[in-house]
Design a protein around this motif. Structure first.
Motif: not given
Lengths: 154, 154
Positions: A122-146
């Motif tokens: 539930x907390x993760x969802x509020x974060x997703x709502x605030x940040x945007x799921x797309x942005x989270x996905x993009x950060x995750x991809x970047x971090x995995x590449x890094x």
DNA sequence: TCATTATCTTTAACGTGTTAAATATATAGG
DNA sequence: CCTATATATTTAACACGTTAAAGATAATGA
């Protein structure tokens, strides 16, 4: 005041725009939202990571568990004691290798994980709502590449 | 073995592809490259952050220093004691507010920072060469956006 | 088989993270 | 002026991070 702000901007560009600190700050911002919930259940962030990994893997030895939960061996030793004392996990020995531990969730541990996981999601969802799921996905991809780039040989 | 790998991939997608853990892993990978150098100079990662922030700001009180160096107040109290004992910093009191501390680098502290900063920059360059400056810049931008989004009201 | 080496886990020592509370000084209101 | 409240820093208590080393069990090789 315009001058003071200018000085601050300069200093920020030096220490703040650096990978280790940027990663640390982002992580603090995130964990500030999870910590109160974890505290209310009497687990630390690290204990919770261990429980989650165990929930996904049924049985593990300490080395794999430490690697996947992202804690060091000495920390895991202490965490295992604490979780075993609360009867959230069972600790046995590997039948064919006396060095290895065999660690798994207890029945209470499974229930505990389900409860906390719901609140965590539930907390993760509020974060997703605030940040945007797309942005989270993009950060995750970047971090995995890094991370992959840092791990590659040489 | 294909099956084992499939299971592993599933578990990774669950716990590993999560912002807090991805940030932690990336940070560990990075700091593994800096820590030996810092250890050889007898400072911790956190002490080094404090020294760097002081190097960029001349004089600060403890609250600002803690915020910019990304350490909590209680940790900073201990760090200040340690750095003062090594004569790397001077600690005084604010002339107009007896609650505030006034903390600044000593002359030795400045020299120390210069030495370590050179080695640190060299390590950062090897990381840049491995990861790519463009990718680092993109991660930094993403992290700044993420942090800003998390800090925004509501 | 026996000694050597390697691997898994724990212990030790010290510094930091986290929360709560204590201490000291400033500020505001009566 | 004095009390109540707020702010800055430190202390306390307990858990984890980090490095080094110890303990226990396996695997290797002469």
């Amino acid at each position: 005041m315009a001058e003071a702000r200018k000085n601050e901007a300069v200093s920020l560009s030096r220490t703040r725009r650096t990978l280790p600190i940027a990663l640390l700050r982002a992580r603090e911002q995130l964990m500030d939202r999870f910590r109160p919930m974890l505290l209310s259940h009497g687990v630390t962030e690290q204990q919770w990571r261990v429980l989650r990994v165990l929930n996904e893997n049924a049985e593990m030895d300490a080395t794999d568990l430490a690697e996947k939960a992202c804690v060091l061996g000495p920390s895991l030793s202490r965490i295992i004691k604490a979780l075993e004392a609360r009867a959230l996990i069972h600790v046995g020995k590997h039948p064919k290798d006396g060095r290895r531990a065999v660690i798994k969730l207890s029945h209470e541990g499974q229930q505990f994980v389900e409860t906390v996981a719901r609140e965590s999601a539930a907390i993760y969802k509020t974060i997703e709502a605030k940040v945007g799921a797309d942005r989270i996905g993009s950060v995750l991809n970047d971090l995995e590449e890094l991370t992959a780039a840092l791990q590659s040989p040489d």
